[in-house]
Design an enzyme around this catalytic site. Structure first.
Site, PDB file in Angstrom:
ATOM      1  N   CYS A 150       0.851  -1.195   0.000  1.00 10.08           N
ATOM      2  CA  CYS A 150       0.000   0.000   0.000  1.00 10.08           C
ATOM      3  C   CYS A 150       0.883   1.240   0.000  1.00 10.08           C
ATOM      4  O   CYS A 150       1.724   1.400   0.873  1.00 10.08           O
ATOM      5  CB  CYS A 150      -0.903   0.002   1.235  1.00 10.08           C
ATOM      6  SG  CYS A 150      -1.832   1.526   1.450  1.00 10.08           S
ATOM      7  N   GLU A 197      -4.938  -8.449  -2.656  1.00 13.91           N
ATOM      8  CA  GLU A 197      -5.009  -8.587  -1.195  1.00 13.91           C
ATOM      9  C   GLU A 197      -4.196  -7.489  -0.559  1.00 13.91           C
ATOM     10  O   GLU A 197      -3.126  -7.119  -1.044  1.00 13.91           O
ATOM     11  CB  GLU A 197      -4.476  -9.969  -0.797  1.00 13.91           C
ATOM     12  CG  GLU A 197      -4.512 -10.278   0.693  1.00 13.91           C
ATOM     13  CD  GLU A 197      -3.209  -9.924   1.416  1.00 13.91           C
ATOM     14  OE1 GLU A 197      -3.173 -10.030   2.659  1.00 13.91           O
ATOM     15  OE2 GLU A 197      -2.228  -9.535   0.746  1.00 13.91           O
ATOM     16  N   ARG A 240      -6.576 -11.882  11.940  1.00 10.59           N
ATOM     17  CA  ARG A 240      -5.839 -11.280  10.815  1.00 10.59           C
ATOM     18  C   ARG A 240      -6.845 -10.801   9.775  1.00 10.59           C
ATOM     19  O   ARG A 240      -7.340 -11.591   8.967  1.00 10.59           O
ATOM     20  CB  ARG A 240      -4.873 -12.292  10.205  1.00 10.59           C
ATOM     21  CG  ARG A 240      -3.886 -11.690   9.202  1.00 10.59           C
ATOM     22  CD  ARG A 240      -2.945 -12.744   8.654  1.00 10.59           C
ATOM     23  NE  ARG A 240      -1.845 -12.156   7.894  1.00 10.59           N
ATOM     24  CZ  ARG A 240      -0.702 -11.744   8.415  1.00 10.59           C
ATOM     25  NH1 ARG A 240      -0.496 -11.880   9.717  1.00 10.59           N
ATOM     26  NH2 ARG A 240       0.238 -11.221   7.656  1.00 10.59           N
ATOM     27  N   ARG A 242      -7.903  -8.779   6.491  1.00  9.78           N
ATOM     28  CA  ARG A 242      -7.346  -8.325   5.226  1.00  9.78           C
ATOM     29  C   ARG A 242      -8.480  -7.993   4.259  1.00  9.78           C
ATOM     30  O   ARG A 242      -9.522  -8.654   4.262  1.00  9.78           O
ATOM     31  CB  ARG A 242      -6.456  -9.396   4.601  1.00  9.78           C
ATOM     32  CG  ARG A 242      -5.151  -9.640   5.358  1.00  9.78           C
ATOM     33  CD  ARG A 242      -4.240  -8.430   5.269  1.00  9.78           C
ATOM     34  NE  ARG A 242      -2.941  -8.612   5.878  1.00  9.78           N
ATOM     35  CZ  ARG A 242      -2.641  -8.323   7.133  1.00  9.78           C
ATOM     36  NH1 ARG A 242      -3.595  -7.871   7.947  1.00  9.78           N
ATOM     37  NH2 ARG A 242      -1.427  -8.483   7.595  1.00  9.78           N
TER      38      ARG A 242
END
Length: 397
Positions: A150, A197, A240, A242
């Site tokens: 990102c 992802e 987690r 995502r």
């Protein structure tokens, strides 16, 4: 029949010295010599073999020697679809899509330690820096996969649009970022579908501007978009979250692809299920480090902050493992009777991300911690892959 490891020995290939685009071309050729995409790799593979490994090759057929892949995850025979694996890391996304019936025809990853792990498990060296790879040199494929970094889009880098001779809007908004490279490959190769992802915070990054640019770009490129934040805790003992972004070509599916994200089961995995019975004592925290972490946590607690170590409930799940885990293991510590807590072993980190025990870890502990911290929870990606592939199969009927 020779084995892959024997071929490397015959050619005197030391993998540490061959983590480059030349050997990448050769391993890609070996894995794709019969599936219609070998022409993308043959010239570079031949040149590399002649220059770096053999002095002369009289017969071009010597490029390929029949051999068996004696690696944990050999290429898929009779695949349902072809895919490419960008920002590949150690291959977590590739593993999920291979398990879903796909054949990888191209992969890229810049980090040499990750390349070493990738080659040990898949028998293929990824190409390097994606910004240096011409989209014309990538084989045709059905699905593009990328766990991309990102980056903010507010600061434009050096303009590439003049050299590429195109003036699409996405070039203006995404130049200077690695998402640009996904966009240009989608624009040129136009696969039927893609899966991206990223971290959950992508949605809110830069006050939503980053995600707006991504959605607008993908839509402009002719894809209908589906996205959702998923938590791997439903399939592995780790919290987690995502974001998964799925796209299907409008001119093929007309927005009627009937894609749905998987309905994940209730969480039932527990940390205790992934622990090794007798871990090495080196994973137990020293008195110095344990005292430091406790003092650090107490200091921040006094200030009203939530920073601190995470002593994991063995009957529950862990915090999110990150690439910084190698530093002190603070976010996921395993309690021990009559001793300081310990960090996870690399194998336990692999299990925490849903990698099978057959997955080879050929690097140091520190590199392994970084690699698994940067990777994906394989079962979660595989659940998404199953849904994506179902759309492709329904279209083909």
């Amino acid at each position: 029949m020779l084995k892959y490891t024997e071929v490397k020995e015959e050619l005197n290939i030391n993998i540490d010295k061959h983590l480059n685009d030349g050997f990448a071309a050769l391993t890609h050729y070996w894995q794709n010599h019969k599936n219609g995409v070998s022409q993308y790799f043959k010239p570079a593979a031949k040149e590399y073999l002649q220059r770096e490994i053999l002095s002369t090759i009289e017969d071009p057929d010597q490029l390929y020697i029949p051999f068996k892949f004696d690696i944990p995850f050999p290429p898929k025979q009779n695949p349902k679809f072809k895919f490419i694996d960008l920002f590949a890391g150690i291959g977590g996304i590739r593993l999920a899509y291979q398990n879903a019936g796909g054949k990888c025809v191209f992969t890229s990853e810049w980090n040499n330690y990750a390349k070493k792990t990738y080659e040990a498990n898949f028998g293929e060296v990824p190409y390097g820096d994606i910004t240096e790879i011409n989209e014309k040199n990538i084989p045709d494929h059905d699905v593009l996969l990328a766990g991309f970094p990102c980056q903010p889009f507010s600061i434009a880098g050096v303009s590439k649009k003049n050299s590429l001779g195109r003036k699409h809007g996405f070039l203006d908004e995404t130049q200077g970022t690695l998402f640009f490279d996904i966009a240009r490959i989608l624009d040129y190769k136009k696969p039927k579908a893609f899966m991206l992802e990223n971290v959950k915070n992508l949605v809110s990054h830069d006050k939503g501007n980053t995600f707006r640019v991504i959605k607008n770009t993908l839509t402009e490129l002719g894809y209908s978009i589906h996205y959702k934040v998923l938590d791997a805790k439903h399939l592995v003992p780790q919290h987690r979250e995502r974001i998964i972004i799925i796209g299907f070509r409008n001119d093929i599916f007309n927005g009627n692809e009937n894609f749905e994200f998987p309905n994940l089961p209730k969480p039932k995995a527990k940390i205790k299920d992934i622990l090794e019975p007798i871990p090495d004592l080196k994973y137990t925290l020293s008195d110095k480090l344990w005292n430091y972490l406790q003092d650090y946590a107490a200091k921040h607690k006094a200030k009203g902050n939530g920073f601190g170590y995470g002593l994991t409930d063995l009957e529950g799940i862990s915090r999110t493992m990150s690439a910084r885990y190698y530093k002190d293991g603070a976010e996921i510590l395993i309690p021990q009777e009559d001793s300081n807590p310990r960090r996870l072993t690399p194998r336990e980190c692999a299990r925490l991300q849903g990698f099978p025990d057959s997955f080879i870890i050929p690097v140091s502990d520190n590199q392994a911690y970084k690699q698994f911290g940067n990777s994906v929870a394989v079962p979660l990606i595989q659940a998404v892959a199953k849904q994506l592939v179902k759309v492709l199969e329904d279209y083909g009927k």
